[in-house]
Design an enzyme around this catalytic site. Structure first.
Site, PDB file in Angstrom:
ATOM      1  N   HIS A   1       0.911  -3.884   9.099  1.00  0.00           N
ATOM      2  CA  HIS A   1       2.315  -3.739   8.746  1.00  0.00           C
ATOM      3  C   HIS A   1       3.078  -3.189   9.939  1.00  0.00           C
ATOM      4  O   HIS A   1       2.534  -2.416  10.736  1.00  0.00           O
ATOM      5  CB  HIS A   1       2.516  -2.778   7.570  1.00  0.00           C
ATOM      6  CG  HIS A   1       2.280  -3.389   6.228  1.00  0.00           C
ATOM      7  ND1 HIS A   1       3.099  -4.373   5.704  1.00  0.00           N
ATOM      8  CD2 HIS A   1       1.326  -3.156   5.295  1.00  0.00           C
ATOM      9  CE1 HIS A   1       2.648  -4.717   4.511  1.00  0.00           C
ATOM     10  NE2 HIS A   1       1.568  -4.003   4.244  1.00  0.00           N
TER      11      HIS A   1
ATOM     12  N   HIS B   1       0.833  -1.201   0.000  1.00  0.00           N
ATOM     13  CA  HIS B   1       0.000   0.000   0.000  1.00  0.00           C
ATOM     14  C   HIS B   1       0.872   1.257   0.000  1.00  0.00           C
ATOM     15  O   HIS B   1       0.566   2.227  -0.697  1.00  0.00           O
ATOM     16  CB  HIS B   1      -0.920   0.002   1.224  1.00  0.00           C
ATOM     17  CG  HIS B   1      -2.223  -0.690   1.009  1.00  0.00           C
ATOM     18  ND1 HIS B   1      -2.313  -2.050   0.806  1.00  0.00           N
ATOM     19  CD2 HIS B   1      -3.504  -0.213   0.952  1.00  0.00           C
ATOM     20  CE1 HIS B   1      -3.586  -2.394   0.654  1.00  0.00           C
ATOM     21  NE2 HIS B   1      -4.322  -1.292   0.729  1.00  0.00           N
TER      22      HIS B   1
END
Length: 273
Positions: A237, A189
């Site tokens: 993440h 992302h």
């Protein structure tokens, strides 16, 4: 004991405890900084080179700086990767930050980040990529259309390849607002956001009237920072994954923009009498 933890781990814990305040500050600085840099660039462009003065030195300097930036980004990603793993300091700091965020960030903030993170989803960016490419092609900006497709297509291929190389597991969470099954390092992302919104900013600088340049730069900075930080807040993440994703995306963005600028320069030279 917690008090015996390394300084970096303690710092990560403190950042996690006040992560919303840090995010707000980083977002504001990034947006204002992008606007200021764009304004300064506009003012510099108004002082054009005298007629007949060669552009090659400026182009060569820009390409050299871009090449050095790419090398620097690649080196930083390699350094981050070398410091990860069980028991390593950066990995411990990553986990401390993730744990602190999980303990201190309100549920309502997580819900908002779970919405905002979709700005970096492939399901959103893929149709945007197609629409922008078609509009550019229709307006006869064929080189820009191909460059735009190359930029987004390249990062789609590059990031999964890096994920398979490093094969890092994602952080654990139980909020249920986001679910990812691929490897964690680097963040797709984050890489996709800086390439997609960075390229949109570049296209805006190339094609839109000057009055839209500063807003475009500020909007791109806001989108990139928000998407990247959302991945850490949602604990899909680690912070180092996001840092590596931004560096990877930045390196590829520089390659694409440098290539387009070089092609633009060559075309302009050929069109001169």
């Amino acid at each position: 004991m917690f008090t015996e933890a390394p300084a970096l781990v303690l710092l990560a814990r403190q950042l996690g405890e006040h992560s919303l305040a840090w995010f707000t500050g980083v977002l504001a600085l990034s947006v204002l900084g992008a606007g200021s840099v764009c304004r300064a660039w506009q003012q510099r462009r108004t002082r054009t080179l005298p007629t007949g003065e060669p552009e090659e030195p400026r182009l060569a300097a820009a390409l050299a700086m871009g090449f050095l930036a790419i090398l620097g980004a690649a080196s930083l990603v390699a350094y981050i990767a070398s410091k990860l793993g069980d028991g390593r300091l950066l990995g411990l700091a990553d986990q401390a930050l993730a744990d602190a965020i999980g303990d201190h960030v309100p549920w309502a903030a997580l819900v908002v980040f779970s919405w905002l993170t979709h700005l970096g989803d492939a399901e959103l960016l893929a149709p945007v990529c197609l629409i922008v490419a078609l509009l550019l092609w229709r307006k006869a900006h064929h080189g820009l259309a191909l460059g735009w497709m190359m930029a987004l297509g390249g990062i789609v291929l590059l990031n999964p390849a890096l994920k398979r190389i490093f094969a890092r597991a994602r952080p654990l969470h139980d909020h249920g607002l986001a679910l990812e099954t691929s490897f964690s390092f680097p963040s797709g992302h984050s890489a996709g956001a800086i390439v997609s919104y960075g390229m949109l900013m570049y296209l805006a600088l190339r094609l839109l009237p000057a009055r839209w340049h500063v807003p475009a730069a500020m909007a791109a900075a806001a989108a990139i920072v928000t998407i990247a930080c959302s991945r850490v807040f949602l604990q899909v993440h680690f912070a180092s994954d996001v840092a590596a994703g931004l560096l990877t995306g930045l390196a590829w963005l520089l390659v694409c923009v440098s290539s387009l600028e070089y092609a633009r320069h060559r075309k302009r030279r050929r069109s001169r009498p």
